[in-house]
Write a protein that holds these residues in place. Sequence first.
Motif, short mmCIF file in Angstrom:
data_model
loop_
_atom_site.label_atom_id
_atom_site.label_comp_id
_atom_site.label_asym_id
_atom_site.label_seq_id
_atom_site.Cartn_x
_atom_site.Cartn_y
_atom_site.Cartn_z
N ALA A 112 22.60 -45.48 -29.07
CA ALA A 112 23.03 -45.19 -30.44
C ALA A 112 22.01 -44.28 -31.13
O ALA A 112 22.38 -43.40 -31.90
N ALA A 113 20.73 -44.48 -30.82
CA ALA A 113 19.68 -43.63 -31.41
C ALA A 113 19.83 -42.19 -30.94
O ALA A 113 19.63 -41.25 -31.73
N ASP A 114 20.17 -41.99 -29.66
CA ASP A 114 20.39 -40.63 -29.14
C ASP A 114 21.55 -39.96 -29.88
O ASP A 114 21.48 -38.78 -30.24
N ARG A 115 22.63 -40.72 -30.09
CA ARG A 115 23.79 -40.15 -30.78
C ARG A 115 23.47 -39.80 -32.23
O ARG A 115 23.90 -38.76 -32.73
N ARG A 116 22.70 -40.67 -32.89
CA ARG A 116 22.29 -40.37 -34.28
C ARG A 116 21.42 -39.12 -34.32
O ARG A 116 21.56 -38.28 -35.22
N SER A 117 20.53 -38.99 -33.35
CA SER A 117 19.66 -37.82 -33.30
C SER A 117 20.48 -36.55 -33.14
O SER A 117 20.23 -35.54 -33.82
N ALA A 118 21.47 -36.58 -32.26
CA ALA A 118 22.33 -35.41 -32.05
C ALA A 118 23.14 -35.10 -33.30
O ALA A 118 23.35 -33.93 -33.64
N GLU A 119 23.62 -36.14 -33.97
CA GLU A 119 24.37 -35.92 -35.22
C GLU A 119 23.49 -35.30 -36.29
O GLU A 119 23.92 -34.39 -37.01
N ASP A 120 22.24 -35.77 -36.40
CA ASP A 120 21.31 -35.21 -37.38
C ASP A 120 21.00 -33.75 -37.04
O ASP A 120 20.90 -32.91 -37.94
N THR A 121 20.86 -33.45 -35.76
CA THR A 121 20.62 -32.06 -35.34
C THR A 121 21.78 -31.17 -35.75
O THR A 121 21.59 -30.06 -36.27
N ALA A 122 23.01 -31.65 -35.54
CA ALA A 122 24.20 -30.88 -35.92
C ALA A 122 24.23 -30.65 -37.44
O ALA A 122 24.59 -29.56 -37.90
N THR A 123 23.84 -31.68 -38.21
CA THR A 123 23.81 -31.55 -39.67
C THR A 123 22.79 -30.50 -40.09
O THR A 123 23.05 -29.68 -40.99
N ILE A 124 21.63 -30.50 -39.45
CA ILE A 124 20.59 -29.52 -39.77
C ILE A 124 21.08 -28.11 -39.47
O ILE A 124 20.90 -27.18 -40.27
N ILE A 125 21.74 -27.93 -38.33
CA ILE A 125 22.26 -26.61 -37.96
C ILE A 125 23.28 -26.12 -38.98
O ILE A 125 23.26 -24.96 -39.41
N GLU A 126 24.18 -27.00 -39.42
CA GLU A 126 25.18 -26.62 -40.41
C GLU A 126 24.53 -26.22 -41.74
O GLU A 126 24.97 -25.27 -42.39
N THR A 127 23.48 -26.96 -42.13
CA THR A 127 22.78 -26.62 -43.37
C THR A 127 22.07 -25.28 -43.25
O THR A 127 22.08 -24.47 -44.18
N LEU A 128 21.44 -25.03 -42.11
CA LEU A 128 20.78 -23.75 -41.87
C LEU A 128 21.79 -22.61 -41.92
O LEU A 128 21.53 -21.55 -42.48
N LYS A 129 22.97 -22.83 -41.34
CA LYS A 129 24.04 -21.82 -41.38
C LYS A 129 24.43 -21.52 -42.82
O LYS A 129 24.56 -20.36 -43.23
N ALA A 130 24.64 -22.59 -43.59
CA ALA A 130 25.09 -22.42 -44.97
C ALA A 130 24.06 -21.67 -45.80
O ALA A 130 24.42 -20.93 -46.72
N ASN A 131 22.79 -21.83 -45.46
CA ASN A 131 21.73 -21.16 -46.21
C ASN A 131 21.39 -19.78 -45.66
O ASN A 131 20.53 -19.09 -46.22
N GLY A 132 22.04 -19.41 -44.57
CA GLY A 132 21.75 -18.12 -43.95
C GLY A 132 20.36 -18.03 -43.37
O GLY A 132 19.77 -16.95 -43.26
N ALA A 133 19.79 -19.18 -42.99
CA ALA A 133 18.42 -19.21 -42.49
C ALA A 133 18.35 -18.80 -41.03
O ALA A 133 19.30 -18.98 -40.27
N ARG A 134 17.22 -18.21 -40.64
CA ARG A 134 16.94 -17.87 -39.25
C ARG A 134 15.62 -18.55 -38.89
O ARG A 134 14.60 -18.31 -39.53
N VAL A 135 15.64 -19.39 -37.88
CA VAL A 135 14.46 -20.18 -37.56
C VAL A 135 14.18 -20.15 -36.06
O VAL A 135 14.97 -19.62 -35.26
#
Length: 316
Positions: A112-135
Amino acid sequence: MTETDVPTRAGFAAIIGAPNAGKSTLVNRLTGSKVSIVTQKVQTTRFPVRGIALAGQAQIVLVDTPGIFKPRRRLDRAMVASAWGGAGEADAVVHLVDAQAELAAEDRAGSAADRRSAEDTATIIETLKANGARVILALNKIDGLRRDTLLGLSQRLYDSGVYDEVFMISAANGDGVEDLRARLAGLMPEGPWLYPEDQSADVPMRVLAAEITREKLYLRVHEELPYAAAVETTAFDEKPDGSARIEQTIYVERDSQRPIILGKGGQTLKWIGQKSREDLNEILGRPVHLFLTVKVDPRWQESRALYAQFGLEYDV
């Protein structure tokens, strides 16, 4: 051109990622000193720690942000706001991803911890996309993983369109970390260094002392105690003989948690104090007299004083 002819550089690099991605371990590896605490528990870092790494003529001030996750409580919201704030003010941003957790979640064989980690990663990617960030993407915990598997994961994440480049590292053993350090050094703007050469962190000593004790607390009782504790440095006095007297209060939310920290005959609290004192002796370079008290406060997460200690915004 000699090294003295090379212009100095200095700037800020934020390390963002899901809880337990290895951010604190990476900061400690880059700085070569104990700046951020590391425990088995997720969500250890509660405030941005500015560790200072050197690479040639460049000084990299590392902002080790709290893990980014879906906030539920006031403290959660403050930590996530702090993490994005640290990233927004940086000259370079590294998104650290736990490669092992990501692959396990993809194969549906993870915890379950692995799945939460992957979900958090996906959330971060979506936020970076919305902000137009390049990292920068740094795939961490690559130990024991096949190269073709890592390359596949790297490509899938890179295709999200938010990354300029990818590094594969192991913060724990140092693999690939020097390449990442060199890249960050090149991204720092030209200018004078922000801190003295021999300084490895920009953290108030009262705060660092509290975090050191909290690390020992969770190292010892990580199975029995959920994340329902905080440590506040209530006194930090310099003594005439050069030693330091530090008083700290450990807050828990329920009466049933207090005996867990005390242990039989006070042995658990004694161990926590001894280990914390050993680290503080080394960090301060002088004897430390540490005194710990355990208090029950169901509303410690609503304490403005604790938020202020860690530089977190209360009203978020």
